[in-house]
Design a protein around this motif. Structure first.
Motif, PDB file in Angstrom:
ATOM      1  N   GLU A   1     -60.730 -62.359  39.097  1.00 60.66           N
ATOM      2  CA  GLU A   1     -61.288 -62.798  40.379  1.00 60.66           C
ATOM      3  C   GLU A   1     -61.751 -64.257  40.357  1.00 60.66           C
ATOM      4  OE1 GLU A   1     -61.591 -61.166  43.393  1.00 60.66           O
ATOM      5  OE2 GLU A   1     -60.274 -59.686  42.484  1.00 60.66           O
ATOM      6  N   THR A   2     -62.139 -64.761  39.189  1.00 64.85           N
ATOM      7  CA  THR A   2     -62.682 -66.120  39.108  1.00 64.85           C
ATOM      8  C   THR A   2     -61.681 -67.137  38.568  1.00 64.85           C
ATOM      9  OG1 THR A   2     -63.585 -65.707  36.900  1.00 64.85           O
ATOM     10  CG2 THR A   2     -65.055 -65.298  38.794  1.00 64.85           C
ATOM     11  N   GLY A   3     -60.568 -66.650  38.011  1.00 66.41           N
ATOM     12  CA  GLY A   3     -59.576 -67.559  37.445  1.00 66.41           C
ATOM     13  C   GLY A   3     -59.879 -67.990  36.023  1.00 66.41           C
ATOM     14  N   LEU A   4     -60.871 -67.361  35.406  1.00 67.74           N
ATOM     15  CA  LEU A   4     -61.181 -67.641  33.998  1.00 67.74           C
ATOM     16  C   LEU A   4     -60.362 -66.709  33.122  1.00 67.74           C
ATOM     17  CD1 LEU A   4     -65.086 -67.684  34.307  1.00 67.74           C
ATOM     18  CD2 LEU A   4     -63.558 -69.667  34.276  1.00 67.74           C
ATOM     19  N   SER A   5     -60.183 -67.076  31.874  1.00 64.49           N
ATOM     20  CA  SER A   5     -59.546 -66.136  30.954  1.00 64.49           C
ATOM     21  C   SER A   5     -60.588 -65.094  30.546  1.00 64.49           C
ATOM     22  CB  SER A   5     -59.008 -66.849  29.713  1.00 64.49           C
ATOM     23  OG  SER A   5     -60.069 -67.278  28.879  1.00 64.49           O
ATOM     24  N   ARG A   6     -60.122 -63.892  30.230  1.00 61.30           N
ATOM     25  CA  ARG A   6     -61.048 -62.843  29.811  1.00 61.30           C
ATOM     26  C   ARG A   6     -61.787 -63.237  28.546  1.00 61.30           C
ATOM     27  NH1 ARG A   6     -62.480 -60.030  26.222  1.00 61.30           N
ATOM     28  NH2 ARG A   6     -60.621 -60.504  25.045  1.00 61.30           N
TER      29      ARG A   6
ATOM     30  N   SER B   1     -69.596 -74.690  31.707  1.00 58.96           N
ATOM     31  CA  SER B   1     -69.779 -76.006  32.310  1.00 58.96           C
ATOM     32  C   SER B   1     -70.512 -75.783  33.635  1.00 58.96           C
ATOM     33  CB  SER B   1     -68.422 -76.657  32.576  1.00 58.96           C
ATOM     34  OG  SER B   1     -67.749 -75.944  33.602  1.00 58.96           O
ATOM     35  N   PRO B   2     -71.091 -76.828  34.211  1.00 59.99           N
ATOM     36  CA  PRO B   2     -71.723 -76.651  35.521  1.00 59.99           C
ATOM     37  C   PRO B   2     -70.766 -76.069  36.567  1.00 59.99           C
ATOM     38  CG  PRO B   2     -72.455 -78.710  34.563  1.00 59.99           C
ATOM     39  CD  PRO B   2     -71.371 -78.165  33.661  1.00 59.99           C
ATOM     40  N   ASP B   3     -69.519 -76.490  36.571  1.00 61.03           N
ATOM     41  CA  ASP B   3     -68.559 -75.945  37.541  1.00 61.03           C
ATOM     42  C   ASP B   3     -68.337 -74.450  37.333  1.00 61.03           C
ATOM     43  OD1 ASP B   3     -68.213 -78.359  38.854  1.00 61.03           O
ATOM     44  OD2 ASP B   3     -66.376 -78.872  37.763  1.00 61.03           O
ATOM     45  N   THR B   4     -68.227 -74.033  36.076  1.00 61.51           N
ATOM     46  CA  THR B   4     -68.033 -72.610  35.779  1.00 61.51           C
ATOM     47  C   THR B   4     -69.296 -71.824  36.097  1.00 61.51           C
ATOM     48  OG1 THR B   4     -66.379 -73.108  34.087  1.00 61.51           O
ATOM     49  CG2 THR B   4     -67.437 -70.945  33.974  1.00 61.51           C
TER      50      THR B   4
ATOM     51  N   LEU C   1     -69.348 -71.324  39.770  1.00 59.11           N
ATOM     52  CA  LEU C   1     -68.342 -70.323  40.135  1.00 59.11           C
ATOM     53  C   LEU C   1     -68.875 -68.911  39.900  1.00 59.11           C
ATOM     54  CD1 LEU C   1     -65.304 -69.738  40.896  1.00 59.11           C
ATOM     55  CD2 LEU C   1     -64.872 -69.782  38.429  1.00 59.11           C
ATOM     56  N   LEU C   2     -69.448 -68.681  38.728  1.00 58.50           N
ATOM     57  CA  LEU C   2     -69.976 -67.352  38.406  1.00 58.50           C
ATOM     58  C   LEU C   2     -71.205 -67.027  39.244  1.00 58.50           C
ATOM     59  CD1 LEU C   2     -69.470 -67.363  34.540  1.00 58.50           C
ATOM     60  CD2 LEU C   2     -68.218 -65.998  36.226  1.00 58.50           C
ATOM     61  N   GLY C   3     -72.042 -68.029  39.496  1.00 58.18           N
ATOM     62  CA  GLY C   3     -73.208 -67.817  40.346  1.00 58.18           C
ATOM     63  C   GLY C   3     -72.813 -67.407  41.752  1.00 58.18           C
ATOM     64  N   GLU C   4     -71.804 -68.059  42.272  1.00 60.40           N
ATOM     65  CA  GLU C   4     -71.311 -67.715  43.606  1.00 60.40           C
ATOM     66  C   GLU C   4     -70.679 -66.323  43.610  1.00 60.40           C
ATOM     67  OE1 GLU C   4     -67.809 -69.294  46.494  1.00 60.40           O
ATOM     68  OE2 GLU C   4     -69.226 -70.812  45.786  1.00 60.40           O
ATOM     69  N   TYR C   5     -69.924 -66.021  42.579  1.00 56.41           N
ATOM     70  CA  TYR C   5     -69.238 -64.730  42.491  1.00 56.41           C
ATOM     71  C   TYR C   5     -70.235 -63.567  42.437  1.00 56.41           C
ATOM     72  CZ  TYR C   5     -66.162 -61.035  40.811  1.00 56.41           C
ATOM     73  OH  TYR C   5     -65.484 -59.865  40.675  1.00 56.41           O
ATOM     74  N   PHE C   6     -71.267 -63.709  41.581  1.00 53.01           N
ATOM     75  CA  PHE C   6     -72.235 -62.624  41.402  1.00 53.01           C
ATOM     76  C   PHE C   6     -73.455 -62.746  42.314  1.00 53.01           C
ATOM     77  CE2 PHE C   6     -70.241 -62.091  37.122  1.00 53.01           C
ATOM     78  CZ  PHE C   6     -69.961 -60.739  37.215  1.00 53.01           C
TER      79      PHE C   6
ATOM     80  N   PHE D   1     -76.038 -65.308  42.157  1.00 54.59           N
ATOM     81  CA  PHE D   1     -77.273 -65.770  41.521  1.00 54.59           C
ATOM     82  C   PHE D   1     -77.271 -67.290  41.462  1.00 54.59           C
ATOM     83  CE2 PHE D   1     -74.376 -65.080  37.918  1.00 54.59           C
ATOM     84  CZ  PHE D   1     -74.498 -66.278  37.208  1.00 54.59           C
ATOM     85  N   ASP D   2     -78.436 -67.868  41.221  1.00 52.29           N
ATOM     86  CA  ASP D   2     -78.566 -69.315  41.101  1.00 52.29           C
ATOM     87  C   ASP D   2     -77.919 -69.756  39.788  1.00 52.29           C
ATOM     88  OD1 ASP D   2     -79.341 -71.968  40.800  1.00 52.29           O
ATOM     89  OD2 ASP D   2     -81.438 -71.608  41.273  1.00 52.29           O
ATOM     90  N   TRP D   3     -76.902 -70.583  39.887  1.00 52.63           N
ATOM     91  CA  TRP D   3     -76.107 -70.990  38.719  1.00 52.63           C
ATOM     92  C   TRP D   3     -76.938 -71.669  37.642  1.00 52.63           C
ATOM     93  CZ3 TRP D   3     -75.519 -76.126  37.306  1.00 52.63           C
ATOM     94  CH2 TRP D   3     -75.950 -77.065  38.243  1.00 52.63           C
ATOM     95  N   THR D   4     -78.084 -72.233  38.006  1.00 53.86           N
ATOM     96  CA  THR D   4     -78.910 -72.925  36.995  1.00 53.86           C
ATOM     97  C   THR D   4     -79.552 -71.939  36.026  1.00 53.86           C
ATOM     98  OG1 THR D   4     -80.855 -72.965  38.451  1.00 53.86           O
ATOM     99  CG2 THR D   4     -79.362 -74.885  38.519  1.00 53.86           C
ATOM    100  N   ARG D   5     -79.463 -70.662  36.321  1.00 55.00           N
ATOM    101  CA  ARG D   5     -79.998 -69.630  35.415  1.00 55.00           C
ATOM    102  C   ARG D   5     -79.395 -69.761  34.006  1.00 55.00           C
ATOM    103  NH1 ARG D   5     -80.460 -63.186  36.752  1.00 55.00           N
ATOM    104  NH2 ARG D   5     -81.671 -62.682  34.890  1.00 55.00           N
ATOM    105  N   PHE D   6     -78.179 -70.239  33.923  1.00 53.73           N
ATOM    106  CA  PHE D   6     -77.553 -70.423  32.611  1.00 53.73           C
ATOM    107  C   PHE D   6     -78.295 -71.458  31.766  1.00 53.73           C
ATOM    108  CE2 PHE D   6     -73.688 -68.695  34.687  1.00 53.73           C
ATOM    109  CZ  PHE D   6     -73.329 -67.755  33.732  1.00 53.73           C
ATOM    110  N   TYR D   7     -79.038 -72.329  32.406  1.00 53.80           N
ATOM    111  CA  TYR D   7     -79.649 -73.444  31.698  1.00 53.80           C
ATOM    112  C   TYR D   7     -81.162 -73.306  31.550  1.00 53.80           C
ATOM    113  CZ  TYR D   7     -75.021 -75.067  32.814  1.00 53.80           C
ATOM    114  OH  TYR D   7     -73.660 -75.139  32.943  1.00 53.80           O
ATOM    115  N   ASP D   8     -81.701 -72.144  31.942  1.00 54.49           N
ATOM    116  CA  ASP D   8     -83.151 -71.904  31.798  1.00 54.49           C
ATOM    117  C   ASP D   8     -83.510 -71.620  30.356  1.00 54.49           C
ATOM    118  OD1 ASP D   8     -83.576 -72.272  34.480  1.00 54.49           O
ATOM    119  OD2 ASP D   8     -83.501 -70.126  34.946  1.00 54.49           O
TER     120      ASP D   8
END
Length: 67
Positions: free
Chosen positions: A28-33, A47-50, A53-58, A60-67
């Protein structure tokens, strides 16, 4: 000291609650498994772009990856 592996339980839980496989998310996101799996397991950071993408898909706020 070696590298610390930071498994992202919150991301795994989001996927499981949605009843999706890693392959479903990848398709669904175009990433490899394998890349998505590495993100979930904390072996790689997105990366910020990825992250966006995942934040939008699920939904959630994408910055959660960087907390």
């Amino acid at each position: 000291m070696g590298d610390v592996k930071l498994e992202r339980d919150w991301l795994i839980n989001l996927r499981n609650v949605s009843r999706l496989t890693q392959q479903d998310v990848a398709d669904e996101t175009g990433l490899s498994r394998s890349f998505y799996s590495q993100i979930e397991c904390g072996e790689r950071g997105p990366s910020p772009d990825t992250a966006k993408l995942l934040g939008e898909y699920f939904g959630f706020d994408w910055t959660r990856f960087y907390d």
